[in-house]
Design a protein around this motif. Structure first.
Motif, PDB file in Angstrom:
ATOM      1  N   GLY B 118       0.814  -1.217   0.000  1.00  0.00           N
ATOM      2  CA  GLY B 118       0.000   0.000   0.000  1.00  0.00           C
ATOM      3  C   GLY B 118       0.845   1.263   0.000  1.00  0.00           C
ATOM      4  O   GLY B 118       0.458   2.269  -0.599  1.00  0.00           O
ATOM      5  N   PHE B 119       2.002   1.216   0.652  1.00  0.00           N
ATOM      6  CA  PHE B 119       2.845   2.424   0.731  1.00  0.00           C
ATOM      7  C   PHE B 119       3.335   2.853  -0.653  1.00  0.00           C
ATOM      8  O   PHE B 119       3.240   4.004  -1.037  1.00  0.00           O
ATOM      9  CB  PHE B 119       4.039   2.193   1.663  1.00  0.00           C
ATOM     10  N   LEU B 148      11.524   3.491  -3.102  1.00  0.00           N
ATOM     11  CA  LEU B 148      12.084   3.167  -1.795  1.00  0.00           C
ATOM     12  C   LEU B 148      11.305   2.016  -1.138  1.00  0.00           C
ATOM     13  O   LEU B 148      11.883   1.109  -0.567  1.00  0.00           O
ATOM     14  CB  LEU B 148      12.014   4.409  -0.918  1.00  0.00           C
ATOM     15  N   PHE B 149       9.970   2.069  -1.299  1.00  0.00           N
ATOM     16  CA  PHE B 149       9.149   1.000  -0.703  1.00  0.00           C
ATOM     17  C   PHE B 149       9.164  -0.267  -1.549  1.00  0.00           C
ATOM     18  O   PHE B 149       9.132  -1.370  -1.026  1.00  0.00           O
ATOM     19  CB  PHE B 149       7.705   1.483  -0.521  1.00  0.00           C
ATOM     20  N   ASN B 150       9.132  -0.089  -2.861  1.00  0.00           N
ATOM     21  CA  ASN B 150       9.115  -1.256  -3.746  1.00  0.00           C
ATOM     22  C   ASN B 150       9.680  -0.870  -5.112  1.00  0.00           C
ATOM     23  O   ASN B 150       9.176   0.068  -5.737  1.00  0.00           O
ATOM     24  CB  ASN B 150       7.669  -1.768  -3.908  1.00  0.00           C
ATOM     25  N   LYS B 187      16.327   3.375  -4.827  1.00  0.00           N
ATOM     26  CA  LYS B 187      16.643   1.944  -4.851  1.00  0.00           C
ATOM     27  C   LYS B 187      17.759   1.629  -3.836  1.00  0.00           C
ATOM     28  O   LYS B 187      17.697   0.634  -3.122  1.00  0.00           O
ATOM     29  CB  LYS B 187      17.075   1.572  -6.277  1.00  0.00           C
ATOM     30  N   LEU B 188      18.734   2.526  -3.805  1.00  0.00           N
ATOM     31  CA  LEU B 188      19.850   2.314  -2.882  1.00  0.00           C
ATOM     32  C   LEU B 188      19.361   2.371  -1.433  1.00  0.00           C
ATOM     33  O   LEU B 188      19.750   1.563  -0.587  1.00  0.00           O
ATOM     34  CB  LEU B 188      20.937   3.371  -3.113  1.00  0.00           C
ATOM     35  N   PHE B 192      19.411  -0.366   1.480  1.00  0.00           N
ATOM     36  CA  PHE B 192      19.959  -0.060   2.789  1.00  0.00           C
ATOM     37  C   PHE B 192      18.971  -0.489   3.883  1.00  0.00           C
ATOM     38  O   PHE B 192      19.337  -1.123   4.872  1.00  0.00           O
ATOM     39  CB  PHE B 192      20.248   1.448   2.882  1.00  0.00           C
ATOM     40  N   LEU B 193      17.693  -0.172   3.655  1.00  0.00           N
ATOM     41  CA  LEU B 193      16.677  -0.541   4.645  1.00  0.00           C
ATOM     42  C   LEU B 193      16.559  -2.050   4.783  1.00  0.00           C
ATOM     43  O   LEU B 193      16.384  -2.582   5.868  1.00  0.00           O
ATOM     44  CB  LEU B 193      15.319   0.049   4.249  1.00  0.00           C
TER      45      LEU B 193
END
Lengths: 400, 370
Positions: B118-119, B148-150, B187-188, B192-193
């Motif tokens: 959803g994010f 960042l989320f996907n 993406k990076l 990292f996350l």
């Protein structure tokens, strides 16, 4: 920046923008990258045929001398065997890579032919031509054929494409010389022969031009004659193929044609003979209609007819291999630029054609090939419907 | 009495800046209630791989399911706002919110799986909104956030590039370029996350590592199911990536080519951008290797939004909703009821139908005003 990209330059008779040139470079790099990734793939065809052939040629001395080698079985003509013979004595790179590199060179020859053809049919739209160039190089059936499978179908295809280009440019002699070159390399060139007959009927070619076919075949035999091979044996290669003695164990070799609908492994002799007659009958009807009716052979009809007639041959003829629709795939790409809303034609043609490749390369874990046959049949009917409407001047139903 | 009551239900009232009818509130409330009930019923279902991972995360899987549910509602609300902005009809927006929040594929992704898709889908909706408003820099920011989320959000990169090409005359190129860089940087940050094991990203990373075999597609019905998803994995992965970039370039060129004909007004521009976004979301995952079961979610959300703005697209929306759920179902029952190679043909058909409609230049049968 905009000015720089928009600047027009003329190369080899083609006017294009700097932007198109940059795009062409990008597509070329992508095409090379794809081929580089696939360079080490070894298929059964290579280990069972190409590798032993090259070994035999090497043992016989390679080069022109190698052509005197005694093969257990070979169904390639002299020009390609000459290439293999020179590969056998090449001091750098391995045989697999050299065979692939030679075919890949012709990928680019074909891509330039597609560029020229699209440039011609779209009356100088160079961006379209460059996109067509990229589409051909990145078409799965093209790069799989040369870079993955190490096959050489693109070689004769390139000659046929340049031949078509010269026909569109009204240079029939040059066109038939190139068609003859294609014929000297592979018998599959004849899939398009009925279309050339129609072109003759429509005054695009002269009967005497057809002499180029045997003439170029004879020219192709010269290296083998120099090596001491007999004329009779060299002339017999296509007879051997046409008699179907080589591929007799299946009615279709993973090609999505009519035999996939009712089984490729029963009544091998009977259905094979019947298939030849059915092919001739279907071609007879098509050729009668196309030759008899009075109509203007415009560019769209030209390519639709070429696709229909080639598809008719490979759909009904027995013993077809996975790769035999490569010409149709390329015509479909060119056709997209004549009717941009007909994207389904290249997409479905290449999907159906690649079905056979996938079946061969993956070992059969995909969709039943009969589905690809139905797609192929749908496309044939679509081309037939278009030709019928164009010839009898019935308006095409438009969407919406 | 009845008439008064029904009139009360559909008469819009001012609540702060928002003007909303009681029936609309009822719809949104019912959507919430049914959405939570729906999720509650499947909350205790765990995927076949969770047995191994639950020992790592323990009860946090359930927490992730809760967070994912909240992200679903965010996405549904953002999509609703996008539709009401394009169509100018708030009602269409509310219906979109309800449809998306109650979608089986959305429910399965969050409540059964605990994936916070959803994010990124919220970011995608906001990205499209910014593109429509010609705020390219902000659009780049939202696409970067989505990435960042996907990473699947990157399939909309041609739309961002198109937005940059067609930016307002006053907008600085530098801002757009900065936004674009953020997309790449996204993406990076994502990686990292994943590295820091912050759920739900670490959870997804472990699930991906837990896949028994490296395949070209994980239950997502794309081209690789038509050529055998387990053969020549190393080679086709690289070839597939190159082909995806090639197709993305072609999409961008197609957009620039057709935009001259299609951008005749704001409504048609909005429709064109939604159509091309859907085109990207169907075609690129179809060719891109390594897709998983949830790669069809973005196409589903955009198809629903498009259908709510242009009703003639209802057929594609229904098709995309079904196609988005089938791979998830295949994951949970450890095998698809329908062979995924056949389902891939349906995606191919959807792509061809969509292309035909785009080039037909906006004349569809039975179409209402956009």
């Amino acid at each position: 920046m905009k000015e720089l990209f928009g600047k027009k330059i003329r190369i080899a008779g083609f006017t294009m923008q700097v932007f198109d040139l940059c795009l062409m470079v990008v597509f070329t790099l992508m095409a090379l990258a794809v081929r580089y990734v696939l360079r080490h793939v070894v298929t059964e065809d290579y280990t069972m045929f190409f590798e032993p052939w090259v070994d035999t040629l090497r043992q016989a001395g390679g080069g022109i001398k190698g052509l005197a080698a005694e093969f257990e079985y070979v169904d390639y003509t002299t020009p390609y065997l000459t290439v293999l013979s020179f590969i056998s004595i090449c001091p750098f790179l391995n045989t697999l890579l050299l065979i692939k590199i030679f075919s890949i060179l012709f990928d680019f020859v074909a891509a330039f032919a597609v560029f020229a053809l699209i440039y011609e049919v779209t009356e100088g739209k160079s961006t379209y031509a460059v996109i067509g160039y990229g589409m051909l190089l990145l078409s799965p059936t093209v790069f799989t054929n040369s870079a993955m499978w190490a096959q050489c179908d693109i070689i004769f295809t390139s000659f046929v494409l340049w031949s078509i280009y010269l026909i569109l440019k009204d240079r029939p002699l040059g066109a038939m010389i190139l068609y003859g070159c294609a014929f000297a390399i592979k018998l599959q060139t004849l899939f398009l022969a009925p279309f050339y007959v129609i072109l003759w009927m429509k005054g695009k070619l002269k009967l005497k031009h057809f002499l180029c076919l045997p003439a170029m075949y004879c020219v192709g035999m010269i290296p083998a004659l120099l090596a001491g091979e007999s004329v009779k044996e060299l002339l017999g290669i296509y007879v051997l193929q046409a008699n179907g003695k080589v591929d007799i164990y299946a009615l279709s070799h993973k090609f999505p044609n009519i035999y996939q609908l009712f089984g490729t492994d029963t009544f091998l002799i009977e259905y094979a003979d019947a298939g030849i007659y059915v092919t001739l009958a279907a071609l007879m009807v098509e050729m009668f209609v196309f030759a008899r009716a009075k109509y203007e052979l415009d560019r769209k009809l030209f390519f639709r007819m070429a696709m229909l007639m080639t598809m008719t041959v490979v759909f009904f003829l027995p013993h077809m291999h996975e790769r035999y629709a490569i010409l149709v795939d390329i015509f479909a790409i060119i056709y997209l630029f004549l009717e941009p809303d007909k994207l389904y034609i290249p997409v479905l043609t290449i999907t159906a054609s690649f079905g056979g490749y996938a079946l061969y390369l993956s070992g059969g874990k995909i969709l039943p090939i009969a589905i690809y046959t139905l797609i192929f049949l749908y496309l044939m009917l679509d081309h037939g419907r278009y030709c019928y409407r164009a010839i009898w001047k019935r308006p095409e139903k438009t969407y919406g | 009495m009845d008439e008064k009551f029904t009139a009360f239900l559909i008469t819009e009232k001012k609540i702060g800046k928002l003007s909303i009818a009681p029936l609309d509130i009822l719809l949104l409330a019912a959507t919430l209630v049914f959405g939570f009930l729906l999720r509650g019923t499947v909350f205790t279902i765990y995927g076949p791989k969770e047995a191994g991972t639950s020992s790592i995360f323990g009860e946090s899987i359930d927490v992730m399911k809760g967070v994912s549910t909240a992200s679903d509602y965010l996405m549904a609300a953002a999509a609703g706002y996008l539709v009401s902005y394009i169509s100018g009809k708030k009602l269409s927006g509310y219906i979109t919110t309800a449809i998306l929040f109650l979608q089986p594929a959305t429910v399965a992704s969050s409540a059964m799986w605990g994936m916070a898709d959803g994010f990124y889908l919220t970011c995608v909706c906001l990205f499209l909104l910014m593109i429509l408003q010609k705020k390219t820099a902000l659009a780049g920011l939202f696409l970067g956030l989505g990435t960042l989320f996907n990473p699947y959000a990157l399939f909309l990169l041609p739309i961002l590039l198109y937005g940059i090409f067609k930016r307002r005359s006053g907008e600085k190129v530098l801002l757009s370029v900065a936004a674009l860089c953020y997309v790449a940087g996204g993406k990076l940050i994502h990686l990292f996350l994943m590295g820091t094991k912050i759920p739900p990203f670490a959870y997804e990373a472990i699930l991906n590592k837990g896949r028994a075999l490296p395949l070209l597609s994980y239950n997502y019905p794309n081209a690789y199911y038509m050529i055998a998803e387990g053969s020549f994995v190393f080679e086709y992965r690289k070839v597939g990536m190159i082909l995806t970039v090639f197709l993305a370039m072609l999409i961008l060129m197609l957009m620039l080519h057709f935009s001259e004909k299609r951008e005749t007004g704001e409504a048609y521009r909005a429709r064109f951008i939604l159509e091309m976004s859907l085109f990207c979301c169907i075609l690129l995952p179809f060719i891109c290797p390594g897709m998983n079961e949830r790669a069809g979610l973005m196409a589903m959300v955009i198809a629903v939004c498009l259908a709510m703005c242009v009703p003639a697209y209802y057929d594609l929306a229904i098709l995309c909703c079904i196609l988005a759920f089938l791979p998830t179902a295949a994951f949970f029952r450890e095998g698809s009821l329908w062979p995924l190679s056949y389902v891939a043909l349906a995606y191919l058909a959807a792509f061809l139908i969509l292309y035909r409609r785009i080039v037909s230049g906006g004349k569809l049968k039975g179409e209402g005003d956009a």
